[in-house]
Design an enzyme around this catalytic site. Structure first.
Site, PDB file in Angstrom:
ATOM      1  N   ASP A   1      -6.016   2.168  -3.556  1.00  0.00           N
ATOM      2  CA  ASP A   1      -7.339   2.094  -2.926  1.00  0.00           C
ATOM      3  C   ASP A   1      -7.679   3.458  -2.319  1.00  0.00           C
ATOM      4  O   ASP A   1      -8.828   3.744  -2.028  1.00  0.00           O
ATOM      5  CB  ASP A   1      -7.458   0.960  -1.888  1.00  0.00           C
ATOM      6  CG  ASP A   1      -6.344   0.937  -0.863  1.00  0.00           C
ATOM      7  OD1 ASP A   1      -5.444   1.807  -0.909  1.00  0.00           O
ATOM      8  OD2 ASP A   1      -6.366   0.042  -0.004  1.00  0.00           O
TER       9      ASP A   1
ATOM     10  N   SER B   1       0.819  -1.220   0.000  1.00  0.00           N
ATOM     11  CA  SER B   1       0.000   0.000   0.000  1.00  0.00           C
ATOM     12  C   SER B   1       0.855   1.274   0.000  1.00  0.00           C
ATOM     13  O   SER B   1       1.587   1.517  -0.944  1.00  0.00           O
ATOM     14  CB  SER B   1      -0.949  -0.058   1.191  1.00  0.00           C
ATOM     15  OG  SER B   1      -1.879   0.974   1.137  1.00  0.00           O
TER      16      SER B   1
ATOM     17  N   ASP C   1      -2.244   6.274  -3.443  1.00  0.00           N
ATOM     18  CA  ASP C   1      -1.207   5.584  -2.672  1.00  0.00           C
ATOM     19  C   ASP C   1      -0.706   4.403  -3.523  1.00  0.00           C
ATOM     20  O   ASP C   1      -1.135   4.227  -4.672  1.00  0.00           O
ATOM     21  CB  ASP C   1      -1.750   5.136  -1.311  1.00  0.00           C
ATOM     22  CG  ASP C   1      -2.735   3.989  -1.418  1.00  0.00           C
ATOM     23  OD1 ASP C   1      -3.488   3.946  -2.404  1.00  0.00           O
ATOM     24  OD2 ASP C   1      -2.754   3.120  -0.518  1.00  0.00           O
TER      25      ASP C   1
ATOM     26  N   ASP D   1      -1.215   1.281  -3.832  1.00  0.00           N
ATOM     27  CA  ASP D   1      -2.074   0.268  -4.461  1.00  0.00           C
ATOM     28  C   ASP D   1      -3.424   0.844  -4.880  1.00  0.00           C
ATOM     29  O   ASP D   1      -4.338   0.093  -5.232  1.00  0.00           O
ATOM     30  CB  ASP D   1      -2.256  -0.959  -3.552  1.00  0.00           C
ATOM     31  CG  ASP D   1      -3.001  -0.653  -2.256  1.00  0.00           C
ATOM     32  OD1 ASP D   1      -3.006   0.522  -1.837  1.00  0.00           O
ATOM     33  OD2 ASP D   1      -3.585  -1.585  -1.675  1.00  0.00           O
TER      34      ASP D   1
HETATM   35 MG    MG Z   1      -3.622   1.401   0.036  1.00  0.00          MG
END
Ligand code: MG
Length: 454
Positions: free
Chosen positions: A245, A100, A241, A243
């Site tokens: 999400d 992340s 960020d 990844d």
């Molecule tokens: Mg994330």
């Protein structure tokens, strides 16, 4: 109904995280894969972010899953919410190799359930028992799973997000996208183009060394994005960020939009479309509750962590409640019409719709929000639990919420004090109407903590 947190051995709030070659090794990842393959049947989808160690770990997790007899579909590099969407649509489970927002030396794993949500505490405990205590099954030569590469499945996610927004609401808008060299390089610019936007990009080449900025989309790291927004005349800039999400925004003047304000702007728009419940952790800024109240929408609080938000949303819906929105005050927003996880691509698309339908500028939408002041602090101490107990006694005359840690309400302010599950750290958030009362509350807390640890 409030989900309670359960302490786990290996997994934190957002899966497993660790430094490559130290806490996280191929052996451990292979074990996690074999244990997951023992616990879940059917076809498992795997994917990864752009980290340099991703290739090692994706092969390790696949190896474990295949040995346990599972069929594996490798979706390649993609955002976590893209893999979650694909699992929800067509797989029996998933595993995402990502750390992340952590720096490049980290990596980790998020386990995805068949409904696309991250694995909850109870199931994670069962998985941990297989990893640590019980032999997982590895199969004989005639029961090994099959593997398949499916890098084009990501297209389904891009189309699914864009299809929520018909009529090209982004026509005439210039937007700047900063995926931070992460997997959103191949999703968010495409989604926004499909919505009719003129898209400019920065840090948009997949690169696990993160040459342009770190995976955490902090205000300091987004100076180049901010300049580009202003010089290009864009309506906003968006950064993800590592990844994707989460999504954070820069307004048309180049100003960073604080994440609770972002949440409030989106919540206000959604509340005006239909009335229903908003779900968020106790750590989210007061501004979100104020907006929900103003728009006559109830709010339900959960422990800190997106998985608690997602699970609470699902269980409220099960009980017949109309849940319209959820998320955290860190740029992680959950749109229940789409899926029950944070989705940075959806957040980007929603901001286009909000600007198109209100005809307002992002800076204007932020300016009309109520003003609050937030102080964040952390104290390194191994005595977190002792401090929380003593503070509970000290503030026993004040209204207290114990959903996660200790949330003390005092005059126009509240303070949330939580002990980190993984580090010897006490996290403090103070949210106040006036700056001075927030500062005074902070000072009082520091003094009390000082007395307790002496
Ligand atoms: Mg994330």
């Amino acid at each position: 109904m409030i989900t309670k947190k359960i302490q786990k051995r290996l997994f934190g709030t957002n899966g497993v995280r660790g430094i490559t070659g130290k806490e996280l090794t191929p052996e451990l990842v292979m074990k996690i894969g074999a244990s997951l393959g023992t616990m879940r049947k059917g076809r498992i989808a795997v994917g990864r972010d752009t980290r340099t160690s991703g290739r090692t770990y994706i092969n390790a997790i696949k190896s474990g899953l295949l040995a346990a007899g599972r069929d594996v579909v490798d979706c390649g590099i993609l955002p976590t919410p893209a893999l979650q969407y694909l699992v929800k649509e067509q797989f029996d489970g998933g595993a995402m190799i990502t750390a992340s927002h952590n720096p490049p030396e980290y990596n980790g794993i998020k386990i995805i359930e068949p409904d696309g949500t991250e694995m909850g505490d109870e199931e994670t405990l069962k998985l941990e028992r297989l990893i640590f205590d019980e032999p997982f099954s590895t199969h004989t030569w005639d029961h090994i799973g099959h593997d398949l590469n499916a890098p084009r499945l990501i297209e389904k996610y891009i189309t699914a997000v864009a299809n929520h927004f018909t009529g090209k609401p982004g026509r005439g808008m210039t937007v700047v996208v900063d995926p931070g060299s992460g997997p959103a390089c191949i999703t968010t610019p495409r989604i926004l183009s499909l919505m009719g936007c003129n898209v400019i990009t920065i840090n948009c080449i997949l690169d696990g060394t993160f040459p342009g900025r770190l995976p955490e989309p902090s205000e300091e790291g987004l100076q180049n994005l901010s300049s580009l927004v202003v010089s290009s005349g864009a309506v906003f800039g968006i950064a993800h960020d590592g990844d994707a999400d989460r999504a954070v925004f820069i307004d048309e003047k180049g100003q960073f939009v604080e994440e609770n304000q972002e949440f409030a702007v989106v919540a206000q728009h959604i509340c005006r479309q239909s009335k229903g419940t908003i779900v968020t952790p106790v750590s989210t800024g007061q501004i979100v509750e104020m907006i929900a109240k103003k728009e006559n929408c109830p709010i339900t609080f959960t422990p800190v962590g997106s998985i608690y938000v997602a699970r609470t949303m699902l269980s409220l819906i099960d009980q017949g409640e109309h849940v319209i929105f959820g998320g955290e005050g860190n740029g992680g927003l959950i749109f229940p019409d789409h899926q029950f996880c944070r989705d940075g691509g959806m957040s980007a698309a929603m901001m286009v719709l909000i600007l198109a339908s209100t005809g307002k500028k992002l800076s204007g939408l932020v300016k009309q929000l109520p003003k609050r002041h937030i102080i964040k602090d952390k104290i390194v101490t191994p005595q977190g639990e002792k401090i929380l107990e003593a503070l509970g006694v000290f503030y026993s005359q004040n209204p207290i919420d114990r959903t996660d840690g200790l949330k003390v309400f005092k005059d126009d302010s509240w303070a949330l004090i939580r002990s980190s599950g993984t580090e010897p750290i006490l996290r403090i958030i103070i949210d106040s109407e006036k700056r001075e009362t927030g500062i005074a509350f902070h000072e009082e807390l520091k003094q009390e903590i000082q007395k307790i640890v002496q």
